[in-house]
Design a protein around this motif. Structure first.
Motif, mmCIF file in Angstrom:
data_model
loop_
_atom_site.group_PDB
_atom_site.id
_atom_site.type_symbol
_atom_site.label_atom_id
_atom_site.label_comp_id
_atom_site.label_asym_id
_atom_site.label_seq_id
_atom_site.Cartn_x
_atom_site.Cartn_y
_atom_site.Cartn_z
ATOM 1 N N ARG A 91 0.828 -1.222 0.000
ATOM 2 C CA ARG A 91 0.000 0.000 0.000
ATOM 3 C C ARG A 91 0.855 1.262 0.000
ATOM 4 O O ARG A 91 0.460 2.281 -0.558
ATOM 5 C CB ARG A 91 -0.936 -0.017 1.215
ATOM 6 N N ASP A 92 2.035 1.198 0.634
ATOM 7 C CA ASP A 92 2.928 2.362 0.685
ATOM 8 C C ASP A 92 3.715 2.542 -0.605
ATOM 9 O O ASP A 92 4.498 3.490 -0.726
ATOM 10 C CB ASP A 92 3.902 2.228 1.858
ATOM 11 N N ARG A 477 4.611 11.461 -4.657
ATOM 12 C CA ARG A 477 3.640 10.823 -3.760
ATOM 13 C C ARG A 477 3.526 11.585 -2.433
ATOM 14 O O ARG A 477 2.435 11.776 -1.901
ATOM 15 C CB ARG A 477 4.038 9.365 -3.515
ATOM 16 N N ASP A 478 4.673 12.031 -1.917
ATOM 17 C CA ASP A 478 4.667 12.792 -0.656
ATOM 18 C C ASP A 478 3.920 14.113 -0.812
ATOM 19 O O ASP A 478 3.143 14.509 0.071
ATOM 20 C CB ASP A 478 6.102 13.065 -0.194
ATOM 21 N N HIS A 480 1.589 14.772 -3.007
ATOM 22 C CA HIS A 480 0.166 14.472 -3.176
ATOM 23 C C HIS A 480 -0.509 14.276 -1.823
ATOM 24 O O HIS A 480 -1.622 14.766 -1.587
ATOM 25 C CB HIS A 480 0.004 13.223 -4.037
ATOM 26 N N THR A 481 0.179 13.561 -0.906
ATOM 27 C CA THR A 481 -0.368 13.347 0.440
ATOM 28 C C THR A 481 -0.533 14.675 1.173
ATOM 29 O O THR A 481 -1.558 14.924 1.825
ATOM 30 C CB THR A 481 0.562 12.418 1.246
ATOM 31 N N GLU A 482 0.495 15.535 1.073
ATOM 32 C CA GLU A 482 0.417 16.837 1.743
ATOM 33 C C GLU A 482 -0.702 17.692 1.152
ATOM 34 O O GLU A 482 -1.448 18.349 1.884
ATOM 35 C CB GLU A 482 1.757 17.566 1.624
ATOM 36 N N TYR A 483 -0.821 17.671 -0.181
ATOM 37 C CA TYR A 483 -1.848 18.479 -0.861
ATOM 38 C C TYR A 483 -3.249 18.089 -0.389
ATOM 39 O O TYR A 483 -4.090 18.945 -0.109
ATOM 40 C CB TYR A 483 -1.722 18.283 -2.376
ATOM 41 N N SER A 484 -3.492 16.779 -0.297
ATOM 42 C CA SER A 484 -4.825 16.310 0.085
ATOM 43 C C SER A 484 -5.143 16.580 1.553
ATOM 44 O O SER A 484 -6.302 16.543 1.960
ATOM 45 C CB SER A 484 -4.948 14.799 -0.193
ATOM 46 N N SER A 485 -4.104 16.853 2.381
ATOM 47 C CA SER A 485 -4.343 17.087 3.811
ATOM 48 C C SER A 485 -4.506 18.563 4.176
ATOM 49 O O SER A 485 -4.908 18.891 5.287
ATOM 50 C CB SER A 485 -3.190 16.499 4.635
#
Length: 550
Positions: A91-92, A477-478, A480-485
């Protein structure tokens, strides 16, 4: 100078072109050895892993990331520690290929195994390889290959069921004959082999303690008095007896009090009158073998104790419940500052006058009632005292006007949008770098074909470019995670401000205010209260203020 044939050049060119375009994989090797391996036919964990490593030597497009193994784990379900670690790495995005010796090592449940291979792994973009079953998910499977896979999975599941039934029947037969199959004997017993059977026999010292506990309770003593007596006698509780291997406290050992539930469990265990009640992992019912070992107490004493315990339970069930209509607004946030334990809530009613009855709520540390070294010296604190401190802090900490708070909410939103723009720009640059890596590899390949650079230089440069491409992908990927949070964080901070604005002049606390503003509340001796607010460091700098109040 020797001439090179056109056919050789063509083959070499084709080989290098394939080297450029072949997809690379990061692989996880998974091995499992079942708990039902009694016949020694299953291959060891080490052999399974070594077989997979040998397979990798002939598949250069696959790089080993890590090995995962579950020793003594059944294949009938997927609740296995290292399998869960494997799936987390999938998953990661750390691995995109899973290699097993065969389908049975992956799982023996036909439906679940098929679900992973046919649905979950293709959805996650994971290549699955079962070596001895000659299965590779990236190869175009025809109907015969798919049918073969399903038949193997069904056979694996039937095998697991057959083994489970045989093991269960064997355990049931041993239990009925009185053999003890547990790993740890009840307190007061030890395990000895008699006539080839694991049998419970009395342990000289602890068996006397068990008899004394039964006799004292049968004569009228309470659980509380038994706890105090055991502590005065310096008798280790069962878990510490197992840890220290001594019945009584020795120098350098910590003595902790017995829990009342441990005493209750001991007094209701009919192993002490010679009955053996056991249940195996796959058993649907308990197996009872009567009088299979020497009893420690008489049936008369045992049933007298049992009747007294049952009588106490009935009395407690008949007691009217205390009236507690107040909402526990501090649920999950109130802790003892001295020992870190969650505080217990108590409700009492007292007559304020002939007609009026007042309800009082107060909190205390459960460890304050202990008698051993873990006893906490913290005192009780009332709901009203905690409320007074928090309301005082709210008025002291949040001095911003309503207009300032609304401006701060707008500032949070604008700052979030600005950060999203910065992330978008960084993502565009990284994507250009990723897209340009393949073009650069092709360019270097042409230079190699023209003779400008050697094959070794080309392969080394290609390797570095691919490593850089993978780093850029991880950075994407990192981001994208920050953007969505970001939106979630801004909403959380503004919800915090709206709660302050809504209850700024309130005279009492409620659940919404506590749950939205407070992470934890620590209560110390002297009724000192420390509050951990729900905001991050940057937000705290804007708001200002202190975290505790005496």
């Amino acid at each position: 100078m020797a001439r090179t044939s056109k056919r050789k050049v063509r083959l070499e060119s084709q080989s290098l072109q394939e080297n450029v375009s072949v997809k690379t994989y990061m692989a996880g090797i998974y091995a499992r050895l079942s708990v039902d391996n009694h016949d020694g036919k299953e291959i060891s964990i080490e052999t399974q892993i070594e077989m997979a490593k040998e397979y990798l030597k002939s598949h250069t497009e696959i790089t080993l990331y890590d090995c995962y193994s579950d020793l003594g784990a059944t294949g009938t379900n997927f609740q296995r520690s290292d399998f869960e670690r494997l799936m987390q790495d999938v998953r990661d995005g750390l691995i995109n290929c899973i290699i097993v010796k065969d389908f049975s090592r992956f799982g023996r449940n036909y439906i679940e195994t098929g679900n992973f291979v046919e649905k979950i792994f293709p959805f996650l973009g994971v290549r699955f390889i079962a070596i001895t079953d000659q299965y590779d998910s990236i190869k175009q499977a025809d109907c015969n290959e798919a049918l073969s896979m399903h038949l193997k999975n069904i056979a694996n599941e039937l095998y697991a069921r057959d083994i489970a039934e045989k093991v269960t029947a064997s355990k049931q037969a041993k239990m009925k004959q009185g053999e003890y199959l547990g790993s740890i004997p009840p307190y007061g017993f030890q395990i000895e082999k008699i006539d080839g059977k694991r049998t419970l026999v009395s342990e000289p010292v602890t068996s006397e303690i068990v008899r004394e506990i039964f006799n004292r309770y049968a004569s009228g003593e309470t659980f509380v008095s038994l706890v105090k007596w055991l502590y005065r006698q310096k008798i280790h509780r069962p878990s510490d007896y197992k840890k220290y291997k001594t019945v009584y406290q020795q120098e350098g050992q910590q003595l902790r009090q017995w829990e009342r539930e441990s005493i209750r469990f001991l007094l209701t265990n009919d192993a002490y009158i010679g009955n053996l009640v056991q249940s195996g992992k796959h058993m649907k019912e308990q197996i009872t073998a009567e009088h299979t070992h020497e009893p420690l107490v008489s049936e008369e004493v045992f049933y007298r104790v049992w009747e007294r315990i049952e009588g106490n339970i009935k009395i407690q069930n008949r007691r009217p419940l205390r009236k507690d209509t107040m909402e526990d607004i501090f649920r999950g946030v109130l802790y003892c500052g001295e020992c870190g334990h969650k505080l217990s809530r108590m409700v009492t009613e007292r007559k304020a006058s002939y007609k009026e009855v007042k309800t009082f709520v107060f909190y205390s540390c459960p460890n304050s009632k202990r008698i051993d070294e873990e006893k906490c010296e913290n005192e009780q604190i009332t709901f009203l005292q905690i409320q007074k401190v928090i309301l005082h802090l709210l008025k002291k900490e949040f001095l911003l006007s309503s207009t300032q708070m609304k401006k701060l909410m707008e500032f949070n939103k604008e700052a979030g949008e600005k950060r999203k723009e910065q992330i978008q720009k960084a993502q565009d640059e990284l994507q250009k770098s990723v897209d340009g890596a393949d073009r650069k590899i092709s360019s270097y390949y042409l230079e190699y074909r023209n003779g400008s650079i050697s094959q070794a230089q080309f392969l080394e440069t290609k390797k570095k470019l691919e490593e850089k491409k993978e780093q850029d992908r991880q950075a994407l990927r990192d981001l994208h995670t920050e953007y969505s949070s970001i939106d979630r964080m801004v909403d959380k901070q503004n919800q915090f401000l709206r709660t302050i604005l809504k209850y700024k002049s309130c005279a009492e606390l409620n659940a919404e205010l506590v749950q939205n503003l407070i992470e934890k509340i620590y209560v110390y001796r002297g009724k000192r209260v420390e509050i951990i607010w729900k905001w991050n460091d940057e937000f705290a700098k804007v708001m200002g203020g202190t975290d505790d109040e005496k």
